[in-house]
Design an enzyme around this catalytic site. Structure first.
Site, short mmCIF file in Angstrom:
data_model
loop_
_atom_site.label_atom_id
_atom_site.label_comp_id
_atom_site.label_asym_id
_atom_site.label_seq_id
_atom_site.Cartn_x
_atom_site.Cartn_y
_atom_site.Cartn_z
N LYS A 289 40.64 44.12 70.34
CA LYS A 289 39.11 43.67 70.93
C LYS A 289 38.64 42.88 69.31
O LYS A 289 37.98 42.05 69.21
CB LYS A 289 38.82 44.77 72.13
N ASP B 123 35.75 54.74 65.76
CA ASP B 123 36.01 55.01 67.40
C ASP B 123 35.63 56.35 66.45
O ASP B 123 36.14 56.46 65.45
CB ASP B 123 37.01 54.92 67.24
N ALA C 227 36.66 51.35 69.60
CA ALA C 227 37.25 50.37 68.39
C ALA C 227 38.86 50.14 69.28
O ALA C 227 39.85 50.16 69.06
CB ALA C 227 37.73 49.54 67.32
N CYS D 245 38.91 50.01 81.42
CA CYS D 245 40.04 49.42 81.49
C CYS D 245 40.29 50.43 83.38
O CYS D 245 41.61 50.78 83.39
CB CYS D 245 41.28 49.02 80.63
N GLY E 50 42.04 48.64 67.27
CA GLY E 50 41.12 46.64 67.36
C GLY E 50 41.86 45.72 67.59
O GLY E 50 40.99 44.66 67.02
N ASP F 248 34.20 49.07 74.91
CA ASP F 248 35.22 49.66 75.73
C ASP F 248 35.58 51.23 76.02
O ASP F 248 36.43 51.49 74.96
CB ASP F 248 36.41 48.46 75.02
#
Length: 388
Positions: free
Chosen positions: A211, A229, A206, A330, A209, A277
């Site tokens: 998202k 996390d 996360a 990303c 945070g 992510d």
């Protein structure tokens, strides 16, 4: 400060950034903030001009320069206005010698040149737009577009794009929790999760945070949302952000690296959505962090690919039958995106890929790839993988 003094300050900052990149230290934006904190005499115009010189020099330096002067000399070779700053005046850099070497131009290391197309590389080094996500649980996009003098983003139904330099965090909509700064690509990843009221949703990596908050908005205050996390400092920033925006209560779990599965065992077969992510090379965010190109090596990429696979293995048993694992990075590199998702589907035959539910990007194996050149977002790969 004189223009020449600003140029020397940029060289000094570039020296710090180059040393930090070589040693795995702080990022450029952190170093710049520290630099100005101890130099109160630099006014807002000085800071803006110095920062502009620094980032222009970084963006055009493909490989890591020998030192800060070489980085700025490389820029001066292409810009007469910058060259004029090397006038040897008080606090200014000495004149450029005819034989003096500058940093190279917009090139990639050989090992990356076959992975990133030239047009994508060029787009990744442009300046990033300023996007925000509207908290649709509390307001509407049209009202916020008017209040912030923003235009609608083309893909995210909650996105707005603001003029460069807009003071978002000084605005009333931000103070009231009606908007959050978030690139449109990040908003689309949260949309791919399809979080809905009543669901159990885990945001595995996360961070601070962003998202998580977007998914909370979609859940309308109903359901269970867990943000986890392994980085305590980043995860601690979620609570004040959530308090400002309101909405669903968010559970947080600080994970011990290497013991994540034990800490999440109670969620086995219970999650409607797990968002991974994952930590990655960050190649998709070079518009915001251009010096990250200097930090990436084949060895570092291999470590990240291994970590991503491990996080996917941790997540797979947490998804309940019919639920979804949403994997995102990303990055625009195939090892972290398409190839990683393909390898997961080979390991877990009870999963199949599903379309993420947005029209941006291009199909790339089991997922979609968004890039600045194609979509005007940061670079992202996202795959929605559904458990049978």
């Amino acid at each position: 400060m004189t223009p020449g003094a600003r140029a020397q300050a940029a060289i000094d900052l570039l020296d710090e950034i180059i040393a930090s990149a070589r040693g795995g230290g702080a990022a450029a934006d952190t170093l710049i903030a520290r630099y100005f904190k101890t130099r109160r005499y630099a006014g807002s115009k000085d800071r803006r001009a110095i920062r502009e010189l620094v980032y222009r020099a970084i963006r055009r330096s493909g490989n890591i320069p020998d030192h800060g002067r070489a980085a700025l000399v490389g820029l001066a070779r292409e810009d007469d206005a910058v060259a004029a700053l090397f006038d040897g005046g008080a606090h200014a850099p000495s004149p450029i010698e005819p034989v003096e070497a500058g940093s190279d131009g917009l090139v990639l290391p050989d090992w990356l040149s076959t992975r990133i197309a030239p047009e994508e590389h060029a787009a990744l080094l442009e300046r990033a737009p300023l996007d925000v996500r509207v908290n649709l649980a509390r307001t509407d996009r049209a009202s916020m577009a008017s209040a912030l003098a923003a235009e609608l983003t083309p893909f995210s139904p909650a996105g707005l794009r603001l003029p460069e330099g807009s003071p978002v965090e000084a605005s009333e909509p931000w103070a009231q929790g009606l908007v959050e700064i978030q690139d449109e690509g990040s908003q689309l990843i949260a949309l791919a999760a399809r979080a809905a009221p009543g669901m159990t949703v885990l945001d595995l990596c996360a961070g601070a945070g962003g998202k998580t908050l977007a998914m909370a908005d979609s859940m309308g205050g109903q359901g269970r949302l867990i943000a986890s996390d392994s980085n305590r400092a980043r995860l601690s920033r979620l609570a004040p952000r959530a308090g400002r925006t309101g909405g669903i209560a968010i559970e947080t779990r600080l994970l011990d690296p290497g013991r994540e599965s034990a800490a999440l065992a109670d969620l086995a077969d219970r999650c409607d959505v797990v968002l991974v992510d994952a930590p990655c090379s960050g190649t998709g965010t070079w518009r915001r962090n251009p010096e990250a190109r200097w930090r990436l090596t084949p060895a570092r990429l291999a470590q990240l690919v291994e970590l991503q696979a491990r996080l996917l293995d941790i997540s797979a048993p947490l998804v309940k039958p019919g639920g979804a694992l949403v994997y995102a990075v990303c990055s625009v590199l195939p090892e972290e995106g398409r190839l990683q998702a393909d390898a997961f589907l080979e390991r877990y035959r009870d999963y199949r890929f599903d379309q993420p539910g947005f029209i941006a990007g291009r199909q790339d194996g089991a997922g979609r790839l968004l890039t600045p050149a194609h979509d005007r977002t940061d670079g992202f790969f996202v795959a929605r993988l559904v458990r049978a």
